[in-house]
Design a protein around this motif. Structure first.
Motif, short mmCIF file in Angstrom:
data_model
loop_
_atom_site.label_atom_id
_atom_site.label_comp_id
_atom_site.label_asym_id
_atom_site.label_seq_id
_atom_site.Cartn_x
_atom_site.Cartn_y
_atom_site.Cartn_z
N SER A 114 0.82 -1.19 -0.21
CA SER A 114 -0.05 -0.05 -0.08
C SER A 114 1.06 1.44 -0.10
N LEU A 115 1.82 1.48 0.72
CA LEU A 115 2.96 2.29 0.80
C LEU A 115 3.31 2.64 -0.59
N ALA A 116 3.89 1.53 -1.03
CA ALA A 116 4.59 1.71 -2.44
C ALA A 116 3.52 2.25 -3.38
N ILE A 117 2.36 1.81 -3.56
CA ILE A 117 1.29 2.43 -4.42
C ILE A 117 0.85 3.83 -4.04
N ASP A 118 0.75 4.27 -2.76
CA ASP A 118 0.41 5.42 -2.28
C ASP A 118 1.49 6.44 -2.63
N GLN A 119 2.71 5.99 -2.39
CA GLN A 119 3.84 7.09 -2.56
C GLN A 119 4.27 7.16 -4.13
N LEU A 120 4.30 5.73 -4.75
CA LEU A 120 4.97 6.13 -6.09
C LEU A 120 4.22 6.34 -7.02
N GLY A 121 2.99 5.75 -6.79
CA GLY A 121 1.83 6.04 -7.98
C GLY A 121 1.86 7.47 -8.45
N PRO A 122 1.67 8.55 -7.60
CA PRO A 122 1.90 9.75 -7.92
C PRO A 122 3.11 10.33 -8.61
N LEU A 123 4.05 9.67 -8.64
CA LEU A 123 5.37 10.13 -8.92
C LEU A 123 5.54 9.62 -10.22
N SER A 124 4.84 8.46 -10.63
CA SER A 124 4.82 7.82 -12.18
C SER A 124 4.23 8.50 -13.01
N ASP A 125 4.38 7.97 -14.31
CA ASP A 125 3.75 8.40 -15.51
C ASP A 125 2.96 7.17 -16.12
N VAL A 126 2.71 6.20 -15.19
CA VAL A 126 1.98 5.14 -15.48
C VAL A 126 0.79 4.85 -14.66
N THR A 127 -0.30 3.91 -15.07
CA THR A 127 -1.44 3.66 -14.47
C THR A 127 -0.90 2.66 -13.25
N PHE A 128 -0.35 3.05 -12.02
CA PHE A 128 0.39 2.56 -11.24
C PHE A 128 -0.50 1.55 -10.38
N GLY A 129 -0.07 0.30 -10.30
CA GLY A 129 -0.71 -0.72 -9.60
C GLY A 129 -0.09 -1.99 -9.66
N LEU A 130 -0.79 -3.08 -9.27
CA LEU A 130 -0.07 -4.34 -9.35
C LEU A 130 0.09 -4.90 -10.98
#
Length: 146
Positions: free
Chosen positions: A14-30
């Motif tokens: 959850s931490l990875a998704i919450d913190q890295l998702g907004p930094l990425s330029d992809v649809t961030f998930g599993l």
């Protein structure tokens, strides 16, 4: 103890998704696209002038949890702990993938040193979990994972 460790792994995901998702330029998930982005994130961290491979233990825990969750989601596998090898993802064919070790290796050696979490993900999902790697080995030709 295993239940607490498993909860910690889930919290790391959850931490990875919450913190890295907004930094990425992809649809961030599993998914594979996110694993590829995280591979680049590791390489960007490695290239920082203040990078110290001895100081990334927390990141290894978070990113290894995330990588393992991506593999489990893609294969229908699940987390499994053994006394000998620690936490890994038990794949449907009975083999295991060890995402924490792979993340640690990429932080240590980098992609240029042959350590790629994206390749690890693809091999686990497309070859090991499907049995294609075993078929290739039994046929006597083709790539062999180490």
């Amino acid at each position: 103890m295993d239940e607490q460790e498993l909860q910690r792994i889930e919290a790391n995901v959850s931490l990875a998704i919450d913190q890295l998702g907004p930094l990425s330029d992809v649809t961030f998930g599993l998914n594979q696209e996110s694993v590829e982005w995280v591979e680049g994130f590791i390489e960007r961290q490695r290239s920082r002038p203040d990078f110290d491979p001895e100081q990334v233990g927390g990141l290894i825990g978070v990113l290894g949890s995330f990588l393992g969750a991506c593999i489990a989601a893609a294969t229908g596998g699940g987390w499994h702990r053994s006394d000998d090898d620690g936490w890994g993802v038990l794949l449907p064919d009975g083999s295991r993938a060890f995402p924490f070790a792979k993340v640690r290796k990429q932080f240590r050696d980098g992609v240029e040193g042959g350590e790629s979490i994206a390749s690890f993900y693809r091999i686990a999902v497309d070859f090991i979990a499907t049995g294609k790697l075993r078929e290739t080995r039994e046929g006597g030709a083709g790539p062999h994972a180490t």
